[in-house]
Design a protein around this motif. Sequence first.
Motif, PDB file in Angstrom:
ATOM      1  N   GLY A 304       0.843  -1.310   0.067  1.00  0.00           N
ATOM      2  CA  GLY A 304       0.038   0.121  -0.126  1.00  0.00           C
ATOM      3  C   GLY A 304       0.696   1.306   0.076  1.00  0.00           C
ATOM      4  O   GLY A 304       0.491   2.421   0.428  1.00  0.00           O
ATOM      5  N   VAL A 305       1.999   1.128  -0.553  1.00  0.00           N
ATOM      6  CA  VAL A 305       2.929   2.410  -0.497  1.00  0.00           C
ATOM      7  C   VAL A 305       2.179   3.465  -1.345  1.00  0.00           C
ATOM      8  O   VAL A 305       1.540   3.382  -2.330  1.00  0.00           O
ATOM      9  N   SER A 306       2.784   4.942  -1.004  1.00  0.00           N
ATOM     10  CA  SER A 306       2.151   5.712  -1.798  1.00  0.00           C
ATOM     11  C   SER A 306       3.021   6.212  -3.184  1.00  0.00           C
ATOM     12  O   SER A 306       4.302   5.755  -3.229  1.00  0.00           O
ATOM     13  N   THR A 307       2.596   6.335  -4.101  1.00  0.00           N
ATOM     14  CA  THR A 307       3.205   6.733  -5.326  1.00  0.00           C
ATOM     15  C   THR A 307       2.892   7.939  -6.067  1.00  0.00           C
ATOM     16  O   THR A 307       1.973   8.628  -5.747  1.00  0.00           O
ATOM     17  N   ARG A 308       3.775   8.429  -6.965  1.00  0.00           N
ATOM     18  CA  ARG A 308       3.382   9.405  -7.938  1.00  0.00           C
ATOM     19  C   ARG A 308       4.231   9.162  -9.230  1.00  0.00           C
ATOM     20  O   ARG A 308       4.855   8.501  -9.398  1.00  0.00           O
ATOM     21  N   VAL A 309       3.852   9.924 -10.247  1.00  0.00           N
ATOM     22  CA  VAL A 309       4.526   9.968 -11.425  1.00  0.00           C
ATOM     23  C   VAL A 309       5.285  11.189 -11.471  1.00  0.00           C
ATOM     24  O   VAL A 309       5.308  12.224 -11.079  1.00  0.00           O
ATOM     25  N   ASP A 310       6.780  10.600 -11.922  1.00  0.00           N
ATOM     26  CA  ASP A 310       7.926  11.224 -11.830  1.00  0.00           C
ATOM     27  C   ASP A 310       8.135  12.065 -13.436  1.00  0.00           C
ATOM     28  O   ASP A 310       7.197  11.670 -14.280  1.00  0.00           O
ATOM     29  N   VAL A 311       9.006  12.859 -13.546  1.00  0.00           N
ATOM     30  CA  VAL A 311       9.116  13.628 -14.569  1.00  0.00           C
ATOM     31  C   VAL A 311       9.428  12.919 -16.057  1.00  0.00           C
ATOM     32  O   VAL A 311       8.822  13.191 -17.322  1.00  0.00           O
ATOM     33  N   ASP A 312       9.648  11.645 -15.798  1.00  0.00           N
ATOM     34  CA  ASP A 312      10.110  10.696 -17.063  1.00  0.00           C
ATOM     35  C   ASP A 312       8.607  10.083 -17.164  1.00  0.00           C
ATOM     36  O   ASP A 312       8.894   9.076 -18.135  1.00  0.00           O
ATOM     37  N   GLY A 313       7.406  10.284 -16.559  1.00  0.00           N
ATOM     38  CA  GLY A 313       6.418   9.586 -16.752  1.00  0.00           C
ATOM     39  C   GLY A 313       6.470   8.011 -16.040  1.00  0.00           C
ATOM     40  O   GLY A 313       5.433   7.425 -16.089  1.00  0.00           O
ATOM     41  N   GLY A 334      17.209   2.861  -4.920  1.00  0.00           N
ATOM     42  CA  GLY A 334      17.453   2.373  -6.301  1.00  0.00           C
ATOM     43  C   GLY A 334      16.133   2.958  -7.196  1.00  0.00           C
ATOM     44  O   GLY A 334      15.458   4.052  -6.867  1.00  0.00           O
ATOM     45  N   GLU A 335      16.143   2.195  -8.255  1.00  0.00           N
ATOM     46  CA  GLU A 335      15.151   2.702  -9.188  1.00  0.00           C
ATOM     47  C   GLU A 335      13.613   2.827  -8.706  1.00  0.00           C
ATOM     48  O   GLU A 335      12.864   3.640  -9.358  1.00  0.00           O
ATOM     49  N   LEU A 336      13.367   2.120  -7.739  1.00  0.00           N
ATOM     50  CA  LEU A 336      11.828   2.370  -7.162  1.00  0.00           C
ATOM     51  C   LEU A 336      11.762   3.719  -6.782  1.00  0.00           C
ATOM     52  O   LEU A 336      10.366   4.274  -6.817  1.00  0.00           O
ATOM     53  N   THR A 337      12.761   4.696  -6.454  1.00  0.00           N
ATOM     54  CA  THR A 337      12.548   5.949  -5.973  1.00  0.00           C
ATOM     55  C   THR A 337      12.512   7.011  -6.974  1.00  0.00           C
ATOM     56  O   THR A 337      12.427   8.097  -6.754  1.00  0.00           O
ATOM     57  N   GLY A 338      12.904   6.576  -8.396  1.00  0.00           N
ATOM     58  CA  GLY A 338      12.844   7.440  -9.603  1.00  0.00           C
ATOM     59  C   GLY A 338      14.174   6.950 -10.108  1.00  0.00           C
ATOM     60  O   GLY A 338      15.104   6.554  -9.460  1.00  0.00           O
ATOM     61  N   VAL A 339      13.954   6.680 -11.515  1.00  0.00           N
ATOM     62  CA  VAL A 339      14.899   6.267 -12.047  1.00  0.00           C
ATOM     63  C   VAL A 339      16.147   7.220 -12.250  1.00  0.00           C
ATOM     64  O   VAL A 339      15.894   8.245 -12.920  1.00  0.00           O
ATOM     65  N   GLY A 340      17.323   6.722 -12.072  1.00  0.00           N
ATOM     66  CA  GLY A 340      18.417   7.624 -11.599  1.00  0.00           C
ATOM     67  C   GLY A 340      19.824   6.930 -11.821  1.00  0.00           C
ATOM     68  O   GLY A 340      20.892   7.567 -11.802  1.00  0.00           O
ATOM     69  N   GLY A 341      19.895   5.607 -12.221  1.00  0.00           N
ATOM     70  CA  GLY A 341      21.245   5.090 -12.576  1.00  0.00           C
ATOM     71  C   GLY A 341      22.020   4.472 -11.367  1.00  0.00           C
ATOM     72  O   GLY A 341      21.268   4.794 -10.028  1.00  0.00           O
ATOM     73  N   HIS A 386      15.766  13.360 -18.044  1.00  0.00           N
ATOM     74  CA  HIS A 386      14.549  12.616 -18.470  1.00  0.00           C
ATOM     75  C   HIS A 386      13.880  13.905 -19.227  1.00  0.00           C
ATOM     76  O   HIS A 386      13.239  13.488 -20.082  1.00  0.00           O
ATOM     77  N   LEU A 387      14.179  15.081 -19.006  1.00  0.00           N
ATOM     78  CA  LEU A 387      13.427  16.269 -19.674  1.00  0.00           C
ATOM     79  C   LEU A 387      14.142  16.253 -21.272  1.00  0.00           C
ATOM     80  O   LEU A 387      13.330  16.758 -21.975  1.00  0.00           O
ATOM     81  N   ALA A 388      15.389  16.004 -21.168  1.00  0.00           N
ATOM     82  CA  ALA A 388      15.902  16.432 -22.600  1.00  0.00           C
ATOM     83  C   ALA A 388      15.687  14.913 -23.360  1.00  0.00           C
ATOM     84  O   ALA A 388      15.858  15.079 -24.590  1.00  0.00           O
ATOM     85  N   HIS A 389      15.294  13.819 -22.957  1.00  0.00           N
ATOM     86  CA  HIS A 389      14.997  12.535 -23.630  1.00  0.00           C
ATOM     87  C   HIS A 389      13.332  12.161 -23.275  1.00  0.00           C
ATOM     88  O   HIS A 389      13.474  10.932 -22.843  1.00  0.00           O
ATOM     89  N   PRO A 390      12.536  12.882 -23.512  1.00  0.00           N
ATOM     90  CA  PRO A 390      11.113  12.359 -23.352  1.00  0.00           C
ATOM     91  C   PRO A 390      10.807  11.229 -24.385  1.00  0.00           C
ATOM     92  O   PRO A 390      11.000  11.195 -25.352  1.00  0.00           O
ATOM     93  N   VAL A 391       9.745  10.543 -23.825  1.00  0.00           N
ATOM     94  CA  VAL A 391       9.098   9.418 -24.907  1.00  0.00           C
ATOM     95  C   VAL A 391       8.615  10.504 -25.725  1.00  0.00           C
ATOM     96  O   VAL A 391       7.795  11.445 -25.635  1.00  0.00           O
ATOM     97  N   PRO A 392       8.944  10.155 -27.066  1.00  0.00           N
ATOM     98  CA  PRO A 392       8.400  11.377 -28.229  1.00  0.00           C
ATOM     99  C   PRO A 392       6.831  11.388 -28.320  1.00  0.00           C
ATOM    100  O   PRO A 392       6.080  10.450 -28.294  1.00  0.00           O
TER     101      PRO A 392
END
Length: 487
Positions: A304-313, A334-341, A386-392
């Motif tokens: 039941g964790v809270s979620t949101r949509v990040d800048v990369d969608g 890691g990636e669960l908190t936002g894709v960041g490498g 993420h902002l420079a490489h959006p899903v087109p």
Amino acid sequence: MNAKHDSQPRETGTRPSFDVAIVGAGPAGLAAAGAAASEGARVVVIDAADQPGGQYWRHRSESAGVPEDGKLHHGWNEYLDLRRTFDEHVASGAIHYLPRTSVWMLRKRADEDFLLELTPSWGPPSGIRSVTATRLVLATGGYDRQIPVPGWDLPGVMAAGGIQGFVKQNGTLPGKRFVVGGTGPFLLPVAANIVAAGGSVAAVCESSNLMGWLPRAHRAAGVPAKGVEGAGYVWEFLKHRIPYRTSTVITEILGDDHVTGVRTAKVRPTGEIVAGSEREITGIDGVGLGWGFTPQLELPLQLGVSTRVDVDGSLIAPVDDAQHSSVAGLLLAGELTGVGGAALAVIEGRIAGRVAGAESQGRSAVASARELREIGRQRRFAEAMHLAHPVPQGWQDRLTPETTVCRCEEVTAGEICASRETLASEDQRALKGTTRAGMGWCQGRVCGFAVSGLASNDVADHTSLANAAKRPIAQPLPLSQLANLEN
Ligand SMILES: Cc1cc2nc3c(=O)[nH]c(=O)nc-3n(C[C@H](O)[C@H](O)[C@H](O)COP(=O)(O)OP(=O)(O)OC[C@H]3O[C@@H](n4cnc5c(N)ncnc54)[C@H](O)[C@@H]3O)c2cc1C
């Protein structure tokens, strides 16, 4: 400081009990494990893979004795350091390591420990079917995000990360000559890995025009290691004459029973194809597609964790400075908190492990000012990326009614759009019911993002993404295990 440890977990009937359970032995999980054990906690690390490393440090088979020289990896020395600490803690009994084991369900009742249900990911069972722990660190990473393109279901088309994983794990290629398409800097190491393994790359098609980096160049400068890595790829691309085409998308993948070519076109930022820019690339037998990553959130969502949509969608789960999630006792890294490498995953993992380890011993711990500064730098870089490489924009318009979107259940774009228009199926859950999209083996992991986008006829929204990621059974398992489930 290394504390003294019992060599065995506490036994509660057939269910071993630990202070800290960590799911995932990638960059975040490995760092978390060492840090939690160093706090004196009894730790269990559960990972579906055969050996530690996760996606980033996936490598040749240790059990088969295949030597790994680290040449296909960045930060290999950091992996060796983390691994040394991990192995020492496993040898001392502080860490109980369960490889080839998937966590398929999590439960927690008020005032009780976390209960993790386990199943073998492959090979014989470990004999432990469930464990409990006072604190839980989830570091389950992510997987390649896909959007469909006509012909993407032809043999020879793979996720870009799939090609890379194949090379890193097997030292060989699933083809000879490739086109790599999608968006983001991740396409660069994939192309570099292909040529390093003896293949060739006819083109890398990057849908973005890269102009998005200009106003954010200072954020890139804040993480110089990424600049050095990027310069290395420029050199590789020049050396191997790999064409890097920006503002370019693959509009169709060609072939009868196997990929033989692709059609490409230049696109404007608004998604329209530039007239006269279409071209064909032939003589290839492999295509790699990558549109960023999707955090693997089914386990935190089960709690039941809270979620949101990040800048990369992507759907992500926010954490505080100590990596606590919105669920008491549950930490994420890691990636669960936002894709960041991987570099960010390691820092987050170290903090989560230290905090979980300390709390399980009745103490508290925090992130250092230096760690928080580094997290800030890495996050700002990730956001710029993420902002420079959006899903087109416009990807939906390039599908034909016949394009398969859900490959498990063979549901086409035409069926999904018809259901949206005629049955008002305007989120992923409704489309699952009306078309079976996302109802097959992968449970929407591959198509969930695209189906959510098609459902709204725009960008995927929070509710739809959260519905797509909710999976009461996180991993495939034998039916007998369900039948024999206790409680
Ligand atoms: C295919 C692929 C290739 C990538 N290549 C690059 C690259 O070249 N360069 C780059 O900068 N970034 C790359 N990335 C991104 C990079 O891997 C991540 O940033 C980094 O690995 C994140 O670390 P992590 O620890 O969060 O997750 P991961 O490295 O993904 O590790 C997660 C671990 O959790 C385990 N796991 C997941 N679910 C369960 C479960 N239910 N039960 C048990 N175990 C589970 C998995 O087996 C895995 O070992 C790649 C990502 C992917 C998906």
